[in-house]
Design an enzyme around this catalytic site. Sequence first.
Site, PDB file in Angstrom:
ATOM      1  CG  LEU A 197      -2.075   0.906   1.316  1.00 22.83           C
ATOM      2  CD1 LEU A 197      -3.199   0.368   0.437  1.00 22.83           C
ATOM      3  CD2 LEU A 197      -2.571   1.021   2.760  1.00 22.83           C
ATOM      4  CG  HIS A 198       2.651   3.053  -3.248  1.00 23.56           C
ATOM      5  ND1 HIS A 198       2.048   2.019  -3.931  1.00 23.56           N
ATOM      6  CD2 HIS A 198       2.958   3.993  -4.188  1.00 23.56           C
ATOM      7  CE1 HIS A 198       2.012   2.306  -5.221  1.00 23.56           C
ATOM      8  NE2 HIS A 198       2.540   3.497  -5.400  1.00 23.56           N
ATOM      9  NE  ARG A 199      -1.566   3.242  -7.261  1.00 20.85           N
ATOM     10  CZ  ARG A 199      -0.953   3.727  -8.343  1.00 20.85           C
ATOM     11  NH1 ARG A 199      -0.928   5.040  -8.543  1.00 20.85           N
ATOM     12  NH2 ARG A 199      -0.400   2.926  -9.237  1.00 20.85           N
ATOM     13  NE  ARG A 229       2.754   8.990  -0.315  1.00 29.39           N
ATOM     14  CZ  ARG A 229       2.674   9.010  -1.637  1.00 29.39           C
ATOM     15  NH1 ARG A 229       1.997   8.061  -2.261  1.00 29.39           N
ATOM     16  NH2 ARG A 229       3.275   9.945  -2.333  1.00 29.39           N
ATOM     17  CG  ASP A 273      -1.779   1.203  -3.264  1.00 34.56           C
ATOM     18  OD1 ASP A 273      -0.641   0.680  -3.334  1.00 34.56           O
ATOM     19  OD2 ASP A 273      -2.021   2.151  -2.481  1.00 34.56           O
TER      20      ASP A 273
END
Length: 349
Positions: A197-199, A229, A273
Amino acid sequence: MIVSIVGVRPHFIKAAVLSEVLRESFNELIIHTGQHYDFKMTQIFFQNLPLPEPDFFLNVGSMTHGAQTGLMLERIETILLQIKPSLVLVFGDANSTLAGCLASVKLGIPVGHVESGLRAYKSYLPEEINRVLTDHSSTFHFCPTRTAKQNLQREGINGAFFTGDVLYDAWGRFHEKAIQHQIPEIEPEFPFGLITLHRAHNTQPGRLKQITEALIQSRRRLIWPVHPRSRHALQMYQLWDKLCGYRNIRLIEPVGYFEMLVLEKRADIIITDSGGVQREAFFFRKPCLILRDNTEWPETLSLGGQVLVTPETLAHMLDTYCPVPDFYPFFGKGKAAGKIKGCLLERLV
């Protein structure tokens, strides 16, 4: 002379394959913007992959989109004025991509865009803005899928090349070698799901809380290599310690490319994502839940092994989704780097 501009971990993977092929016929230099600067996000890729050390490191680091892109543009321009390349190659849809493209075209230097033509048709996404502007400023468009080429044709960009996906080249070359790498977090007797998950939209407080609640509700064992992030957001919103309190969820540091391939191969389901992880799940024929409203890689959805999910549907899908993924060569035959080199030899030499 060709200059390749990289800045984030997907760039390093693709450049490792492409640079090796390009250097058979061209003089190539690499500019690393420093958009990703954490060791696990950057240096480990130069150590593990056949990627030459960058000739220029800009050390830009993390900042707002405008400040980061502007500083990259300024520093890239200074280097291009000095070395005067005949072509600049940019990859994907990061801020490094757009900055490299703008610096080049304003100096009259042709740009080749690797992974051209991708569209999620969500104009508010930073990645969508970057890829559209880069496509409409580039001279050479190297499309990873036929759908991407058709997208460009609809926008009046003709003469694009369907080369296949350089990431598929990398997967084909390295996924067997990667199995030699040991991951202490994997217990052979226990199946697990892998989450990445990073967006930015998934790390907003409300949405991130919904996602963590869904993971907690699920009965699956999960391994989560946490992007910087995401880690920052989890800690800021008091979710990190909460997740650590559940035995079915294992939060680990970011991993290198080979380690990620091992995790993907061993997982029985992947939640992501990331467009790169989405495709690697497809290559491995793993069920994949995509935590997005849309995707620029619609091909992976067409055979029934991948599906878009929301935070509201995530827990249910984690516990019930069990397709048998099929495969089709949407992404070429693993020869994309050679096709890109061939296109450039015909037009630059």
